[in-house]
Design a protein around this motif. Structure first.
Motif, PDB file in Angstrom:
ATOM      1  N   PHE A 274       0.817  -1.209   0.000  1.00  0.00           N
ATOM      2  CA  PHE A 274       0.000   0.000   0.000  1.00  0.00           C
ATOM      3  C   PHE A 274       0.856   1.267   0.000  1.00  0.00           C
ATOM      4  O   PHE A 274       0.479   2.279  -0.582  1.00  0.00           O
ATOM      5  N   LEU A 275       1.985   1.197   0.658  1.00  0.00           N
ATOM      6  CA  LEU A 275       2.807   2.395   0.845  1.00  0.00           C
ATOM      7  C   LEU A 275       3.767   2.625  -0.305  1.00  0.00           C
ATOM      8  O   LEU A 275       4.081   3.767  -0.635  1.00  0.00           O
ATOM      9  N   GLY A 276       4.245   1.567  -0.931  1.00  0.00           N
ATOM     10  CA  GLY A 276       5.188   1.718  -2.025  1.00  0.00           C
ATOM     11  C   GLY A 276       6.527   2.263  -1.557  1.00  0.00           C
ATOM     12  O   GLY A 276       6.717   2.628  -0.400  1.00  0.00           O
ATOM     13  N   GLY A 277       7.456   2.333  -2.472  1.00  0.00           N
ATOM     14  CA  GLY A 277       8.764   2.879  -2.149  1.00  0.00           C
ATOM     15  C   GLY A 277       9.591   1.912  -1.329  1.00  0.00           C
ATOM     16  O   GLY A 277       9.172   0.808  -0.999  1.00  0.00           O
ATOM     17  N   ASP A 278      10.782   2.378  -1.004  1.00  0.00           N
ATOM     18  CA  ASP A 278      11.694   1.560  -0.216  1.00  0.00           C
ATOM     19  C   ASP A 278      11.285   1.553   1.253  1.00  0.00           C
ATOM     20  O   ASP A 278      10.744   2.542   1.768  1.00  0.00           O
ATOM     21  N   VAL A 279      11.560   0.461   1.913  1.00  0.00           N
ATOM     22  CA  VAL A 279      11.314   0.380   3.355  1.00  0.00           C
ATOM     23  C   VAL A 279      12.383   1.203   4.062  1.00  0.00           C
ATOM     24  O   VAL A 279      13.577   0.999   3.856  1.00  0.00           O
ATOM     25  N   PRO A 280      11.985   2.170   4.873  1.00  0.00           N
ATOM     26  CA  PRO A 280      12.962   3.043   5.526  1.00  0.00           C
ATOM     27  C   PRO A 280      13.712   2.322   6.642  1.00  0.00           C
ATOM     28  O   PRO A 280      13.390   1.189   7.003  1.00  0.00           O
ATOM     29  N   ASP A 281      14.695   3.010   7.184  1.00  0.00           N
ATOM     30  CA  ASP A 281      15.440   2.498   8.336  1.00  0.00           C
ATOM     31  C   ASP A 281      14.501   2.422   9.538  1.00  0.00           C
ATOM     32  O   ASP A 281      13.925   3.427   9.948  1.00  0.00           O
ATOM     33  N   VAL A 282      14.317   1.228  10.059  1.00  0.00           N
ATOM     34  CA  VAL A 282      13.391   1.058  11.185  1.00  0.00           C
ATOM     35  C   VAL A 282      14.126   0.684  12.460  1.00  0.00           C
ATOM     36  O   VAL A 282      13.525   0.171  13.396  1.00  0.00           O
ATOM     37  N   GLY A 287      11.697   3.237  13.702  1.00  0.00           N
ATOM     38  CA  GLY A 287      10.685   2.375  13.111  1.00  0.00           C
ATOM     39  C   GLY A 287       9.279   2.889  13.352  1.00  0.00           C
ATOM     40  O   GLY A 287       8.454   2.948  12.435  1.00  0.00           O
ATOM     41  N   TYR A 288       9.003   3.293  14.577  1.00  0.00           N
ATOM     42  CA  TYR A 288       7.675   3.828  14.889  1.00  0.00           C
ATOM     43  C   TYR A 288       7.450   5.153  14.180  1.00  0.00           C
ATOM     44  O   TYR A 288       6.397   5.378  13.569  1.00  0.00           O
ATOM     45  N   PHE A 289       8.430   6.074  14.245  1.00  0.00           N
ATOM     46  CA  PHE A 289       8.285   7.375  13.603  1.00  0.00           C
ATOM     47  C   PHE A 289       8.037   7.213  12.101  1.00  0.00           C
ATOM     48  O   PHE A 289       7.197   7.899  11.513  1.00  0.00           O
ATOM     49  N   ALA A 290       8.775   6.307  11.471  1.00  0.00           N
ATOM     50  CA  ALA A 290       8.630   6.108  10.036  1.00  0.00           C
ATOM     51  C   ALA A 290       7.252   5.560   9.692  1.00  0.00           C
ATOM     52  O   ALA A 290       6.644   5.947   8.677  1.00  0.00           O
ATOM     53  N   ALA A 291       6.715   4.655  10.531  1.00  0.00           N
ATOM     54  CA  ALA A 291       5.389   4.094  10.280  1.00  0.00           C
ATOM     55  C   ALA A 291       4.319   5.179  10.336  1.00  0.00           C
ATOM     56  O   ALA A 291       3.464   5.276   9.442  1.00  0.00           O
ATOM     57  N   ILE A 292       4.355   6.004  11.367  1.00  0.00           N
ATOM     58  CA  ILE A 292       3.377   7.085  11.503  1.00  0.00           C
ATOM     59  C   ILE A 292       3.490   8.054  10.334  1.00  0.00           C
ATOM     60  O   ILE A 292       2.487   8.445   9.714  1.00  0.00           O
ATOM     61  N   ALA A 293       4.713   8.457   9.994  1.00  0.00           N
ATOM     62  CA  ALA A 293       4.913   9.443   8.935  1.00  0.00           C
ATOM     63  C   ALA A 293       4.486   8.903   7.580  1.00  0.00           C
ATOM     64  O   ALA A 293       3.820   9.605   6.799  1.00  0.00           O
ATOM     65  N   ARG A 294       4.856   7.658   7.275  1.00  0.00           N
ATOM     66  CA  ARG A 294       4.522   7.102   5.962  1.00  0.00           C
ATOM     67  C   ARG A 294       3.008   6.947   5.796  1.00  0.00           C
ATOM     68  O   ARG A 294       2.460   7.254   4.735  1.00  0.00           O
ATOM     69  N   ALA A 295       2.312   6.483   6.833  1.00  0.00           N
ATOM     70  CA  ALA A 295       0.852   6.363   6.754  1.00  0.00           C
ATOM     71  C   ALA A 295       0.203   7.725   6.595  1.00  0.00           C
ATOM     72  O   ALA A 295      -0.711   7.909   5.782  1.00  0.00           O
ATOM     73  N   TYR A 296       0.679   8.687   7.359  1.00  0.00           N
ATOM     74  CA  TYR A 296       0.107  10.043   7.313  1.00  0.00           C
ATOM     75  C   TYR A 296       0.312  10.664   5.938  1.00  0.00           C
ATOM     76  O   TYR A 296      -0.610  11.244   5.350  1.00  0.00           O
ATOM     77  N   ASN A 297       1.510  10.552   5.412  1.00  0.00           N
ATOM     78  CA  ASN A 297       1.818  11.155   4.115  1.00  0.00           C
ATOM     79  C   ASN A 297       1.083  10.468   2.973  1.00  0.00           C
ATOM     80  O   ASN A 297       0.817  11.076   1.935  1.00  0.00           O
TER      81      ASN A 297
END
Length: 503
Positions: A274-282, A287-297
């Motif tokens: 659903f999110l596409g793109g590369d998986v960020p550094d978690v 990991g938590y910050f990236a999950a919130i930001a990617r879903a929000y964006n």
């Protein structure tokens, strides 16, 4: 000129002529400022208390003003729900019925689902306001102790599932209150299964599953179909995976960071397509910050599901509670306040101690439903649910066995006694274990001797629900008056009807 009337006579569509409702203006409980919506809730309560039929009072009324005793029908004159009693004080026939109200039969419906062929056919077994899903299959069974994945339950042929969807969903379908729900129950009362029911419903992946509703639930139209409701990404946390094995501050910080990294990794593993793109550094908390930001964006709302939030803390304050508050809970509350988390719930075991409760910021951004009535029966089984379970599973007098097994195991609970109304709530795990033993004993004639844990929980009453202090606010009239109290009534037999899986 005739003096204005000081009462309204109300008839009920779909009911015989043995019941009508006639409030007198100015009486205690019926001030001139009372709205029609409030009047209908009072009428529903009065009907429930004075008539044993299966008709419930609806939420719509029409102006009649005719001398009629029965065969009430909808008229061309709907009455706005915000209209007050004071506006009906002229032009009324004193012998007539002035308003007619729609009545409807108590009964559950299943929400429609896509890909219905992925699920077995589902029969609904009802007992007052309780219900059980009986899935078609060659052999009947009840869930095992380790079975808490609701989606998998709905795919298991022959499984008999106590329906908790109808009591829970309306609470979370309303506009967000920007407060995180908190609920605690003893171990074995089905808390993790409740969390799975919620996340399965809201998950953007939209796995097919059974959900029920009744007309009186007033589930918003745009949410009465799982595909419409399923627009959120789930961030799942299980505090049972948070292990503080050292009193070193650095070690406790590292454990919190490891935990948040695992949360992020699980999120990206689930939603990569659903999110596409590369998986960020978690790694670490990123990991938590990236999950919130990617879903929000990406434009997705987030549902936060926290299981076992009391597990690391249990009976008293510990040094690592402060660490978890700073490294985990404060981040969650910050994202909740800023709208990055749309809604969610924290579920834990009731040890008698409530972690984080003394923290003002936590109290401001959460709402503790443990001692309230909104989710009183969301975990554990009521007597009617046990009765319906026995009928669906073919177990004679299961409720009698449960009462006998529970007699010596009443757990002490700080549940609030609302207006003196409480009811027993049985351990889901214990009841299902007893049901399994009973089903096995029917084959080999073994006797069954078990214990069942039971607590007493508050029962919703009219004033508790309709007050502005209702647990989730006055926009959340999610359960009908006295609905949980109604489940205390027993009848000689449960009624059954069948839904095909494509309904």
């Amino acid at each position: 000129m005739e003096p204005p009337l000081n009462f309204l006579r109300c008839g009920l569509i779909g009911h015989d002529d043995s019941y009508f409702f006639m409030p007198f203006f100015g009486d205690e409980g019926f001030p001139p400022t009372m709205t029609i919506a409030e009047l209908l809730r009072s009428m529903d309560k009065d009907h429930t208390q004075n008539c044993g039929c299966a008709i419930r009072v609806g939420r719509e009324a029409w102006f009649l003003n005719r001398r009629q005793q029965d065969n009430f029908q909808i008229t061309p004159y709907p009455v706005p729900s915000e209209r007050t009693l004071a506006e009906f004080d002229v032009g009324l026939d004193p012998i007539a019925f002035h308003l007619v109200v729609r009545g409807h039969s108590v009964g559950r419906c299943l929400l429609g689902i896509d890909h219905p062929d992925a699920l077995p056919q589902c029969q609904v077994v009802e007992q007052n306001d309780a219900a059980v899903f009986k899935l078609a299959g060659p052999k009947l069974s009840v869930p095992e102790n380790e079975c808490s994945d609701y989606m998998k339950m709905c795919r298991t042929k022959g499984l008999v599932i106590v329906d908790k969807t109808r009591f829970v969903l309306p609470q979370f379908n309303q506009p967000t209150h920007k407060r995180l729900a908190v609920l605690r129950r003893p171990a074995g009362f089905g808390k993790t299964t409740l969390l799975s029911i919620l996340t399965t419903y809201f998950d953007v992946l939209c796995p097919p599953a059974f959900y029920s509703f009744m007309e009186c639930d007033r589930v918003p139209a745009h949410l009465n179909y799982p595909n419409a409701a399923a627009g959120m990404m789930i961030i799942h946390m299980d505090f049972a995976d948070l292990h503080f094995n050292s009193t070193s501050l650095d070690d406790m910080y590292d454990e919190c960071d490891r935990f948040m990294a695992a949360v992020g990794a699980e999120f990206f593993s689930r939603y990569t397509n659903f999110l596409g793109g590369d998986v960020p550094d978690v790694s670490h908390r990123r990991g938590y910050f990236a999950a919130i930001a990617r879903a929000y964006n990406a434009g997705y709302e987030v549902f936060l599901a926290i299981d076992n939030y009391t597990a690391p803390f249990k009976h008293c304050f510990t040094p690592w509670e402060s660490i978890a508050r700073a490294r985990i809970i404060s981040l969650i509350l910050q994202d909740l306040a800023r709208g990055r988390i749309h809604r969610g719930i924290m579920i834990g075991t009731d040890f008698g101690y409530s972690p984080f409760a003394a923290w003002d910021h936590f109290a401001e951004l959460t709402i503790d439903l443990t001692h309230g009535s909104e989710l009183a029966t969301a975990c554990g089984l009521t007597g009617d649910e046990v009765l319906a379970l026995g009928v669906a599973a073919g177990i004679d007098d299961l409720l009698g066995d449960v009462h006998s097994a529970a007699a010596s195991r009443i757990l002490t609970t700080p549940a609030i006694n609302i207006a003196g109304h409480t009811q027993p709530l049985f351990s889901t795990r214990d009841v299902l274990a007893l049901a399994r033993r009973r089903m096995e004993s029917q084959l080999d004639q073994r006797s069954v001797a078990m214990n069942v844990a039971v607590v007493n929980i508050p029962v919703r009453v009219q004033n508790a629900m309709d007050s502005d202090d209702s647990d989730l606010g006055d926009s959340d009239h999610a359960l009908v008056d006295d609905e949980i109290k109604q489940s205390l009534k027993s009848t000689d037999e449960a009624c059954t009807y069948t839904f095909p899986a494509l309904t």
